[in-house]
Design a protein around this motif. Sequence first.
Motif, PDB file in Angstrom:
ATOM      1  N   ILE A 261      41.020 -34.815  10.186  1.00  0.00           N
ATOM      2  CA  ILE A 261      40.194 -33.973   9.286  1.00  0.00           C
ATOM      3  C   ILE A 261      38.847 -33.722  10.197  1.00  0.00           C
ATOM      4  O   ILE A 261      38.375 -32.547  10.085  1.00  0.00           O
ATOM      5  CB  ILE A 261      39.800 -34.842   8.116  1.00  0.00           C
ATOM      6  CG1 ILE A 261      41.057 -35.091   7.282  1.00  0.00           C
ATOM      7  CG2 ILE A 261      38.725 -34.311   7.211  1.00  0.00           C
ATOM      8  CD1 ILE A 261      40.956 -35.950   6.008  1.00  0.00           C
ATOM      9  N   GLY A 262      38.292 -34.511  11.015  1.00  0.00           N
ATOM     10  CA  GLY A 262      37.237 -34.193  11.706  1.00  0.00           C
ATOM     11  C   GLY A 262      37.656 -33.351  12.908  1.00  0.00           C
ATOM     12  O   GLY A 262      36.883 -32.333  13.233  1.00  0.00           O
ATOM     13  N   PHE A 263      38.732 -33.583  13.541  1.00  0.00           N
ATOM     14  CA  PHE A 263      39.294 -32.337  14.376  1.00  0.00           C
ATOM     15  C   PHE A 263      39.354 -30.964  13.980  1.00  0.00           C
ATOM     16  O   PHE A 263      38.854 -30.263  14.627  1.00  0.00           O
ATOM     17  CB  PHE A 263      40.839 -32.965  14.779  1.00  0.00           C
ATOM     18  CG  PHE A 263      41.234 -32.562  16.196  1.00  0.00           C
ATOM     19  CD1 PHE A 263      40.839 -33.223  17.236  1.00  0.00           C
ATOM     20  CD2 PHE A 263      42.339 -31.593  16.264  1.00  0.00           C
ATOM     21  CE1 PHE A 263      41.498 -32.863  18.375  1.00  0.00           C
ATOM     22  CE2 PHE A 263      42.740 -31.173  17.507  1.00  0.00           C
ATOM     23  CZ  PHE A 263      42.473 -31.855  18.660  1.00  0.00           C
ATOM     24  N   ALA A 271      29.115 -27.324   7.364  1.00  0.00           N
ATOM     25  CA  ALA A 271      29.523 -27.936   5.871  1.00  0.00           C
ATOM     26  C   ALA A 271      29.500 -26.865   4.923  1.00  0.00           C
ATOM     27  O   ALA A 271      28.838 -26.733   4.134  1.00  0.00           O
ATOM     28  CB  ALA A 271      28.601 -29.015   5.661  1.00  0.00           C
ATOM     29  N   ASP A 272      30.452 -26.001   4.881  1.00  0.00           N
ATOM     30  CA  ASP A 272      30.884 -24.876   4.135  1.00  0.00           C
ATOM     31  C   ASP A 272      32.220 -24.617   3.784  1.00  0.00           C
ATOM     32  O   ASP A 272      33.091 -25.428   3.942  1.00  0.00           O
ATOM     33  CB  ASP A 272      30.417 -23.697   5.071  1.00  0.00           C
ATOM     34  CG  ASP A 272      31.335 -23.296   6.445  1.00  0.00           C
ATOM     35  OD1 ASP A 272      32.106 -24.074   6.450  1.00  0.00           O
ATOM     36  OD2 ASP A 272      30.800 -22.662   7.254  1.00  0.00           O
ATOM     37  N   ALA A 273      32.534 -23.336   3.347  1.00  0.00           N
ATOM     38  CA  ALA A 273      33.779 -23.106   2.671  1.00  0.00           C
ATOM     39  C   ALA A 273      34.977 -23.014   3.841  1.00  0.00           C
ATOM     40  O   ALA A 273      35.920 -23.735   3.351  1.00  0.00           O
ATOM     41  CB  ALA A 273      33.942 -21.900   1.882  1.00  0.00           C
ATOM     42  N   LEU A 274      34.799 -22.787   4.811  1.00  0.00           N
ATOM     43  CA  LEU A 274      35.638 -22.661   5.968  1.00  0.00           C
ATOM     44  C   LEU A 274      36.093 -24.086   6.189  1.00  0.00           C
ATOM     45  O   LEU A 274      37.282 -24.379   6.542  1.00  0.00           O
ATOM     46  CB  LEU A 274      35.187 -21.975   7.080  1.00  0.00           C
ATOM     47  CG  LEU A 274      36.038 -21.868   8.274  1.00  0.00           C
ATOM     48  CD1 LEU A 274      37.102 -20.907   7.788  1.00  0.00           C
ATOM     49  CD2 LEU A 274      35.531 -21.224   9.502  1.00  0.00           C
ATOM     50  N   MET A 275      35.073 -25.025   6.069  1.00  0.00           N
ATOM     51  CA  MET A 275      35.543 -26.294   6.452  1.00  0.00           C
ATOM     52  C   MET A 275      36.301 -26.846   5.344  1.00  0.00           C
ATOM     53  O   MET A 275      37.444 -27.466   5.740  1.00  0.00           O
ATOM     54  CB  MET A 275      34.172 -27.353   6.584  1.00  0.00           C
ATOM     55  CG  MET A 275      34.236 -28.777   6.597  1.00  0.00           C
ATOM     56  SD  MET A 275      34.416 -29.600   5.127  1.00  0.00           S
ATOM     57  CE  MET A 275      32.901 -29.676   4.633  1.00  0.00           C
ATOM     58  N   GLY A 276      36.116 -26.489   4.254  1.00  0.00           N
ATOM     59  CA  GLY A 276      37.100 -26.959   3.102  1.00  0.00           C
ATOM     60  C   GLY A 276      38.410 -26.373   3.417  1.00  0.00           C
ATOM     61  O   GLY A 276      39.355 -27.284   3.012  1.00  0.00           O
ATOM     62  N   VAL A 277      38.676 -25.139   3.651  1.00  0.00           N
ATOM     63  CA  VAL A 277      39.998 -24.725   3.736  1.00  0.00           C
ATOM     64  C   VAL A 277      40.562 -25.257   4.929  1.00  0.00           C
ATOM     65  O   VAL A 277      42.026 -25.519   4.927  1.00  0.00           O
ATOM     66  CB  VAL A 277      39.969 -23.176   3.814  1.00  0.00           C
ATOM     67  CG1 VAL A 277      39.622 -22.552   5.174  1.00  0.00           C
ATOM     68  CG2 VAL A 277      41.271 -22.575   3.351  1.00  0.00           C
ATOM     69  N   ALA A 278      39.855 -25.428   6.076  1.00  0.00           N
ATOM     70  CA  ALA A 278      40.482 -26.093   7.028  1.00  0.00           C
ATOM     71  C   ALA A 278      41.037 -27.468   6.930  1.00  0.00           C
ATOM     72  O   ALA A 278      41.979 -27.963   7.593  1.00  0.00           O
ATOM     73  CB  ALA A 278      39.707 -26.136   8.366  1.00  0.00           C
ATOM     74  N   LEU A 279      40.332 -28.061   6.079  1.00  0.00           N
ATOM     75  CA  LEU A 279      40.735 -29.658   5.700  1.00  0.00           C
ATOM     76  C   LEU A 279      42.019 -29.511   4.744  1.00  0.00           C
ATOM     77  O   LEU A 279      43.018 -30.262   5.046  1.00  0.00           O
ATOM     78  CB  LEU A 279      39.555 -30.107   4.968  1.00  0.00           C
ATOM     79  CG  LEU A 279      39.680 -31.645   4.622  1.00  0.00           C
ATOM     80  CD1 LEU A 279      38.175 -32.397   4.445  1.00  0.00           C
ATOM     81  CD2 LEU A 279      40.553 -32.323   3.696  1.00  0.00           C
ATOM     82  N   ILE A 280      42.062 -28.823   3.663  1.00  0.00           N
ATOM     83  CA  ILE A 280      43.226 -28.642   2.807  1.00  0.00           C
ATOM     84  C   ILE A 280      44.481 -28.116   3.687  1.00  0.00           C
ATOM     85  O   ILE A 280      45.485 -28.875   3.509  1.00  0.00           O
ATOM     86  CB  ILE A 280      43.014 -27.749   1.676  1.00  0.00           C
ATOM     87  CG1 ILE A 280      44.238 -27.963   0.685  1.00  0.00           C
ATOM     88  CG2 ILE A 280      42.877 -26.389   2.058  1.00  0.00           C
ATOM     89  CD1 ILE A 280      44.409 -29.527  -0.045  1.00  0.00           C
ATOM     90  N   ASN A 281      44.200 -27.426   4.372  1.00  0.00           N
ATOM     91  CA  ASN A 281      45.352 -26.817   5.442  1.00  0.00           C
ATOM     92  C   ASN A 281      45.966 -28.129   6.292  1.00  0.00           C
ATOM     93  O   ASN A 281      47.250 -28.124   6.294  1.00  0.00           O
ATOM     94  CB  ASN A 281      44.834 -25.712   6.308  1.00  0.00           C
ATOM     95  CG  ASN A 281      44.573 -24.253   5.510  1.00  0.00           C
ATOM     96  OD1 ASN A 281      45.394 -24.215   4.376  1.00  0.00           O
ATOM     97  ND2 ASN A 281      44.238 -23.346   6.131  1.00  0.00           N
ATOM     98  N   THR A 282      45.043 -28.830   6.896  1.00  0.00           N
ATOM     99  CA  THR A 282      45.455 -29.936   7.685  1.00  0.00           C
ATOM    100  C   THR A 282      46.389 -30.563   6.698  1.00  0.00           C
ATOM    101  O   THR A 282      47.415 -31.066   7.432  1.00  0.00           O
ATOM    102  CB  THR A 282      44.154 -30.588   7.978  1.00  0.00           C
ATOM    103  OG1 THR A 282      43.542 -29.773   8.936  1.00  0.00           O
ATOM    104  CG2 THR A 282      44.810 -31.688   8.988  1.00  0.00           C
TER     105      THR A 282
END
Length: 447
Positions: A261-263, A271-282
């Motif tokens: 998740i950190g990776f 800390a934005d929306a792009l971070m959120g989509v990268a997390l769920i995609n992971t």
Amino acid sequence: MSLVGNRLRGGAALLLSSLTLLAAGAANAQAAVPALLGHQTALELDGAGTAWLGVSTALVLLMTLPGLALFYGGMVRRKNVIATITQSVGVFSVVTLVWFIAGYSIAFGANSDPTLQKFVGNLDMLFLNGVTLETANKLLPGIPEFLWISFQLTFAIITPALITGAFAERFKYSALLLFTALWSLLIYAPICHWVWGGGFLGGAGVLDFAGGAVVHVNSGVAGLVCAIFLGRRKGYGVEPITAHNPVLTLIGASLLLVGWIGFNAGSAGAADALMGVALINTLLAAAAAALAWKVIEVIEKKKISLIGMLSGVVAGLVGITPAAGFVDPKGAVLIGLICGVVCYASSVWIKKLLRYDDSLDAFGIHGAGGLVGALLTGVFATTAINSASEGANIGAQALGLFWTILYSAVGTFIILLICKYTTGLRVSEAEEAAGLDTSLHGEVLDH
């Protein structure tokens, strides 16, 4: 009146003298502020982004120690558990110092020569000279540069640590330390610069959100070269070589999943929306790949192994790494499903067919999964998620993979030759038979 005039003239002179001293002091203070280096900008602190990147740095470090150490440690034979885990500790120590001395400067320094800048940074930041509390990298002007250096360090650590899975149970520890130092400085840092540091691959439109080429293909190819160069373990293909403790592997894989998740989400840099989509995609890709691996294993073997499922999880994590911040969740699921199938084929069928001993499937999962994920990034990247996806295509991704594979393979081969004729590479047959825990470290697990 003359007395008053004298006092006025004296006061004016004193005021002028004071102003002169203040101006001189200001000039000296300005001169004392070091000039910004080519890659730097003045820090404009983003508090939320800085906090998130600090957490992400801790999570990515967790991936190596103890995550990868336990993941690999559970899959080797009992007599080699301590040695395998100790390799991760050694990699951490060596890479941290190499990154401090010159690695960061080579990877992210801005070379004043435009031609050289395409291929390598500079040596302006040896020992982190020029980095201060007020500087930031131009890539993330809101993040303190010291934190950015630490975050990138954790990527530099895990990349050679992944390679150790390819030569587990037969590599000399002195060779590991020398190999890691040379490989980090001469292979990882330049490729990192090519993609993320202003080099020619990033300029050519290669998309690599969190390290598909830089980390996984790079380490996977290097691992394959190491496995072939060293040769197979004693008894490989003749006697059973089984994992001594799949529960340790489960713990390690779970730490990898959390750390990833950190990776990936940390690579959003904010800390934005792009971070959120990268997390769920992971998470989606990891789950999809695990199920794909399970289906093939059931079809072929009629059973579901724990290590197989965990390998599928890691395969999905590897595959989504280059794409995490470029694709939507549907693309992430498709990438996970495809990587689960491809990594199974590479780790089981292709390895068996070609008879090379990639001990813990460094290439089978990281090389193959990174390659597939990088190519599919060119297929599924969408501007609806990231405007940088505009113009994404398989051709640019293939170009990045070609140069990464070529440079990593040739460079790794040369470094192995250097190690062979200095420290030596492989333990003796007697040491291998006794186990590296005893022969190299003088430690054993209690029975």
